[in-house]
Design an enzyme around this catalytic site. Structure first.
Site, PDB file in Angstrom:
ATOM      1  N   ARG A 321       0.847  -1.195   0.000  1.00  0.00           N
ATOM      2  CA  ARG A 321       0.000   0.000   0.000  1.00  0.00           C
ATOM      3  C   ARG A 321       0.880   1.242   0.000  1.00  0.00           C
ATOM      4  O   ARG A 321       1.630   1.470   0.950  1.00  0.00           O
ATOM      5  CB  ARG A 321      -0.899   0.029   1.247  1.00  0.00           C
ATOM      6  CG  ARG A 321      -1.796  -1.193   1.403  1.00  0.00           C
ATOM      7  CD  ARG A 321      -3.042  -1.140   0.517  1.00  0.00           C
ATOM      8  NE  ARG A 321      -3.647  -2.471   0.413  1.00  0.00           N
ATOM      9  CZ  ARG A 321      -4.658  -2.908   1.177  1.00  0.00           C
ATOM     10  NH1 ARG A 321      -5.164  -2.123   2.104  1.00  0.00           N
ATOM     11  NH2 ARG A 321      -5.149  -4.113   0.999  1.00  0.00           N
ATOM     12  N   GLU A 323       0.513   4.200   0.763  1.00  0.00           N
ATOM     13  CA  GLU A 323      -0.105   5.307   1.506  1.00  0.00           C
ATOM     14  C   GLU A 323       0.931   5.996   2.388  1.00  0.00           C
ATOM     15  O   GLU A 323       1.597   5.349   3.184  1.00  0.00           O
ATOM     16  CB  GLU A 323      -1.255   4.774   2.367  1.00  0.00           C
ATOM     17  CG  GLU A 323      -2.477   4.437   1.538  1.00  0.00           C
ATOM     18  CD  GLU A 323      -3.398   3.456   2.256  1.00  0.00           C
ATOM     19  OE1 GLU A 323      -3.329   3.391   3.497  1.00  0.00           O
ATOM     20  OE2 GLU A 323      -4.152   2.754   1.566  1.00  0.00           O
ATOM     21  N   ARG A 329      -1.294   1.763  12.849  1.00  0.00           N
ATOM     22  CA  ARG A 329      -1.816   0.530  12.242  1.00  0.00           C
ATOM     23  C   ARG A 329      -1.637   0.439  10.726  1.00  0.00           C
ATOM     24  O   ARG A 329      -2.283  -0.375  10.080  1.00  0.00           O
ATOM     25  CB  ARG A 329      -3.279   0.334  12.613  1.00  0.00           C
ATOM     26  CG  ARG A 329      -4.214   1.418  12.114  1.00  0.00           C
ATOM     27  CD  ARG A 329      -5.635   1.010  12.457  1.00  0.00           C
ATOM     28  NE  ARG A 329      -6.614   1.858  11.802  1.00  0.00           N
ATOM     29  CZ  ARG A 329      -7.901   1.590  11.736  1.00  0.00           C
ATOM     30  NH1 ARG A 329      -8.380   0.508  12.311  1.00  0.00           N
ATOM     31  NH2 ARG A 329      -8.743   2.392  11.131  1.00  0.00           N
ATOM     32  N   HIS A 330      -0.784   1.262  10.169  1.00  0.00           N
ATOM     33  CA  HIS A 330      -0.530   1.190   8.736  1.00  0.00           C
ATOM     34  C   HIS A 330       0.934   0.890   8.441  1.00  0.00           C
ATOM     35  O   HIS A 330       1.822   1.462   9.043  1.00  0.00           O
ATOM     36  CB  HIS A 330      -0.919   2.508   8.059  1.00  0.00           C
ATOM     37  CG  HIS A 330      -2.392   2.697   7.938  1.00  0.00           C
ATOM     38  ND1 HIS A 330      -3.133   3.395   8.875  1.00  0.00           N
ATOM     39  CD2 HIS A 330      -3.278   2.246   7.009  1.00  0.00           C
ATOM     40  CE1 HIS A 330      -4.409   3.381   8.515  1.00  0.00           C
ATOM     41  NE2 HIS A 330      -4.531   2.688   7.397  1.00  0.00           N
ATOM     42  N   GLU A 475     -10.632  -2.519  12.841  1.00  0.00           N
ATOM     43  CA  GLU A 475     -10.977  -3.392  11.721  1.00  0.00           C
ATOM     44  C   GLU A 475      -9.804  -4.330  11.419  1.00  0.00           C
ATOM     45  O   GLU A 475      -8.666  -3.897  11.332  1.00  0.00           O
ATOM     46  CB  GLU A 475     -11.280  -2.512  10.492  1.00  0.00           C
ATOM     47  CG  GLU A 475     -11.669  -3.278   9.254  1.00  0.00           C
ATOM     48  CD  GLU A 475     -10.625  -3.140   8.168  1.00  0.00           C
ATOM     49  OE1 GLU A 475     -10.203  -2.023   7.865  1.00  0.00           O
ATOM     50  OE2 GLU A 475     -10.215  -4.191   7.633  1.00  0.00           O
ATOM     51  N   SER A 478     -11.941  -7.115   5.970  1.00  0.00           N
ATOM     52  CA  SER A 478     -12.934  -6.490   5.127  1.00  0.00           C
ATOM     53  C   SER A 478     -13.298  -7.518   4.077  1.00  0.00           C
ATOM     54  O   SER A 478     -12.415  -8.178   3.524  1.00  0.00           O
ATOM     55  CB  SER A 478     -12.303  -5.245   4.482  1.00  0.00           C
ATOM     56  OG  SER A 478     -13.288  -4.313   4.210  1.00  0.00           O
ATOM     57  N   ARG A 526      -2.215  -7.029  12.027  1.00  0.00           N
ATOM     58  CA  ARG A 526      -3.269  -6.426  12.857  1.00  0.00           C
ATOM     59  C   ARG A 526      -3.832  -7.422  13.847  1.00  0.00           C
ATOM     60  O   ARG A 526      -4.092  -7.098  15.001  1.00  0.00           O
ATOM     61  CB  ARG A 526      -4.397  -5.880  11.977  1.00  0.00           C
ATOM     62  CG  ARG A 526      -4.028  -4.564  11.371  1.00  0.00           C
ATOM     63  CD  ARG A 526      -5.264  -3.776  10.967  1.00  0.00           C
ATOM     64  NE  ARG A 526      -4.820  -2.589  10.232  1.00  0.00           N
ATOM     65  CZ  ARG A 526      -5.627  -1.775   9.564  1.00  0.00           C
ATOM     66  NH1 ARG A 526      -6.933  -2.035   9.535  1.00  0.00           N
ATOM     67  NH2 ARG A 526      -5.160  -0.736   8.943  1.00  0.00           N
TER      68      ARG A 526
END
Lengths: 552, 552
Positions: A321, A323, A329-330, A475, A478, A526
């Site tokens: 990712r 981002e 949490r990333h 979360e 998903s 996670r």
């Protein structure tokens, strides 16, 4: 050479080859020939085996000579010079029943403490186990020089000791194996240190302080960074040895459960031709004269595996990712536990499969890894992870119900088009207070919040057949029913501004007939972080990656 | 909504809460309170359960109404409209004991054949299983329109049929389940086709011709490309369903064996800060404002895990090679089965661990996956894979012995500084002829042929403590003892022109003490290809990647 079998091969050939094929008058009979050939073969094998054994014995004898040369010093065996075939004992296997026996152990020096110049105590460590060893000056075996040398060994050096196990007069508190100590007869340095440790493993084993003030946050951040900058030392702590055993266990439990349900494991490419999955940020790769993109999930490929009739598939693999995000949490690279399955009637078949999977993982961890969980808890205090185990089953809320709970708790409804991280946590707390569970499901997310491939709800097109799973208010999964109808898929792609041409082989997969299906993706780190309450996802990754960290 | 538990929650509260905590004079006793609370709790749970059951029943009843509406046509259940909770039967489970029973089956139409306008035969397929179904015009149940509609279904369409199982008067050769046929009462289209199939699955199931002439090679290459361009259809063949079950099995057997030996599974980052491992071609990734590189193996990280005391680790993950190569055995992305372990005395401990691992995998495949192997063999004829199973053990040659064998066979010695692909194959054939094995080890490679981190031989510095494993004359594993001494490591890096500064965290790991260790990396797709003799590695990869192929 131990491997000289090729040339040492005795040249006995099956006799039959040298005889006329159809028994000549004076020649032996066919049966006789067969028998002789068999015997020759047997003799050949026996000769081979004997040669091998002789060689091994010679090698072993030679090794013994080298090996016994000194009582201490640099280990002479580090380059596979010989193979004396000694038995190495694990510290965890030591106990007072071994009193008086000689053992050989490879371990790290966790600490050393000299007493005068005639005695030195060493704390020896293997992974999470430790034992006390001592050297005492003794005529003809342990010299003053030897004790001095041993006392000079650096913390974290690796040694091989030959020692006699002695029942300890009292339990040694500083070691995990406290009922024996090792009286060292020989000690060799296998691997020393070149430079100073950034911190000791003992220090690193101490619990990090809880976040309480801005100052402490600052302090803590430095601390975690120091650990991550020197991750190889940090990973040697009891805590981390346990964390990664638990991470390994989760993958094991995941596969175990799904194997039993007829899933097969697949491996899909991380290099993709187009950067299209959800329009979000992906990493671009130079690919010969063109470009490729790193998969941000195995979504497209695992759906194509369903269109290819695999029925039920899972994959454990890295996802990427791009981002530019620095939350707790990333990460830019993490492990996805993904599954996808054809459904017969309803996407709740998938949701229930995932739910049972989680319950299997939670139960497995609690049953088989209590020791590791407790070790981690010493450094990261946390309430036991709770889930509903009774016949009432896992708590399921619809997105609408979750919003209602938050509104009732005082959150303005207009802020709840989506549930952001803060409100997720708040919802987690509300759920915990009301239902006493750290684990629940939210179903029926608004279509607007989900990717283009999500199946809309059949009655309310603003909703979707999709769900998220939560642990301690965050979360961790998903998932959804996917659109398997190419016309609807193209419509939804266009709505989200994606050109269907850019994903042609994906769309084509559904043009050739595909059963209704659904799935989900779990973030491994996670799950580890939240089950153990590690508070930062980097702690759940062996060598974490974020926008600023590509090393170690 | 099935998930309405949150709001439907009965509001019975534990009675105890509403009573004075310490039993007032007229109030019930503490025990009484506890009992009441317990009862209330029980009642609450029962109410919850009943509510859920009632809801499910209502849902089911509603579903039945919809469901029974028609006898044929487009399936109304594709969007999870309802959940009648019917049992779906697998074709593989059909047999003549079910004679007369009604079943529901979701399957593909593999072929259809109308007989006049009153009858149609369908061949229905699920993965590798198939059965014959038929529709016959019957008053009040099967109309002429229904038969016509069924006859018009395209090959590869997915249908749901409700049918009665009938014992077949004779074995039906065209189906894998030959002793029954299905008399269809209802048939619904779950997923149709939008466009024409590039080839039928039946065609794709036919064996590809062996390479015999240039013309044929050309033809064959087109054929494989066509398959790969339409991989989703190609993967539906019996052959491919079996190939990927076997691929999955190999990973399973790999982990199984190593788990039992105390290994733990790790996941190391594929994004690396430097492109340094061996100076070879790596893919460059745009990483925010800088660059990263894709790992060409987990080599560095798995060694660092050993320096971090994990002792024995394995990883199954993608590896990336930016080689512009189009051979039958190279891809730009493939799955590496990697392991690394600390050693006590000699690197042959690692070599033997790997050898036992392979034998475990071979034996496991033969024992548990005979059916799949035979299915693949129909399309790819091959001799049974052979390995030495007797007490003489796996054949080990030194590099020097391997060269001697080739020289003896006529290869000029000056061409044998390295053993190239062609000579590898030749050696494989010589070994097969002499030792009757498809699997062997070459040990003691020249140092010049190995990466900088390889431990040199202790006696002859031109040789190394390294080995390759071979299947059917092709390399499938490369491994070695590694250098754990930082000074020697830096020396070897410089010799190969690598700047130690560029790999600082790797070198630092050994500065902080690291046990002697070794390991190896196995190419998963190569093992699949060579065990099954698929002749091209792309056939062993779900969605293969090469310099020209990034799709599908």
């Amino acid at each position: 050479m131990a491997d000289a079998e090729g040339t040492k091969q005795p040249t006995v050939e099956p006799v039959a080859e040298e005889q006329p094929a159809d028994g000549g008058e004076k020649g032996p009979s066919k049966n006789e020939l067969k028998k002789r050939a068999k015997e020759a073969d047997k003799a050949k094998k026996a000769a081979e085996k004997a040669a091998k054994q002789a060689e091994l014995a010679a090698q072993k004898a030679a090794a013994e000579v080298d090996y016994a040369e000194a009582y201490y010093g640099k280990d002479p065996l580090n380059q596979s010079q010989a193979r004396p075939c000694h038995h190495y004992t694990k510290i965890a296997d030591l106990n007072s029943n071994l009193d008086g026996q000689d053992v050989i152990i490879r371990a790290r020096v966790q600490a050393s403490r000299a007493q005068g110049n005639k005695m030195v105590f060493l704390n020896l460590r293997q992974q999470t186990d430790s034992v006390q060893a001592l050297l005492i000056v003794t005529p003809e075996t342990v010299s003053k020089q030897m004790v001095k040398w041993a006392a000079s060994l650096q913390t974290e050096a690796i040694v091989r000791v030959e020692a006699t196990v002695k029942k300890s007069p009292e339990i040694i508190q500083s070691a995990t194996v406290g009922d024996v100590e090792l009286h060292v007869n020989k000690i060799f340095l296998i691997s020393g240190l070149d430079g100073r440790l950034p911190f000791t493993v003992e220090d690193a084993n101490r619990p990090e302080t809880e976040i309480a003030s801005t100052e402490e946050v600052q302090y803590k951040r430095v601390l975690l960074d120091t650990r991550l900058n020197n991750r190889v030392i940090d990973l040697r702590t009891q805590t981390n040895q346990a964390v990664f055993k638990l991470q390994s266990a989760i993958c094991h439990l995941f596969r175990d459960h799904l194997d039993n349900l007829g899933f097969i494991e697949i491996h899909t490419p991380k290099l993709q031709g187009a950067a299209t999955e959800s329009g979000a940020s992906v990493f671009k790769v130079g690919y010969f004269k063109g470009s490729a993109f790193l998969a941000q999930s195995p979504q497209l490929a695992k759906q194509m595996a369903i269109a290819a009739d695999f029925e039920r598939v899972y994959e454990i693999g890295p996802v990427f990712r791009a981002e530019n995000s620095f939350t707790h949490r990333h990460m830019t690279e993490f492990m996805g536990l993904d599954l996808e399955m054809a459904i017969e009637e309803h996407y709740h078949e998938v949701m229930e499969t995932l739910d049972n999977l989680f319950k299997h993982m939670f139960t497995g961890l609690r049953q088989k890894y209590r020791k590791e969980i407790e070790v981690v808890r010493k450094a990261f205090p946390a309430d036991e992870f709770k889930w509903r185990e009774g016949p009432e089953g896992t708590l399921r809320l619809t997105f609408r119900q979750a919003v209602d709970m938050l509104v009732e708790d005082g959150v303005p409804r207009e802020n709840l088009d989506d549930i952001d991280t803060e409100n997720e946590k708040r919802l987690g707390a509300l759920v915990k207070a009301k239902y006493d569970t750290d684990y629940f499901i939210i179903d029926k997310f608004p279509m607007a919040l989900r990717p283009f491939y999500t199946m809309p709800d059949p009655e309310d097109p603003t909703l979707s057949n999709s769900y998220d799973f939560f642990m301690r208010g965050e979360e961790i999964l998903s998932g959804a029913q996917r659109i398997h109808d190419p016309a609807l898929l193209i419509e939804k792609m266009k709505e989200k501004g994606i050109d269907p041409e850019s994903m042609q082989s994906y769309v084509d997969a559904f043009r050739m007939g595909c059963p209704p299906h659904g799935g989900g993706g779990i973030g491994l780190e996670r799950v580890v972080m939240l089950f153990l309450k590690l508070n930062n996802i980097r702690r759940a990754s062996l060598f974490p990656r974020d926008p600023r960290r590509l090393e170690p």
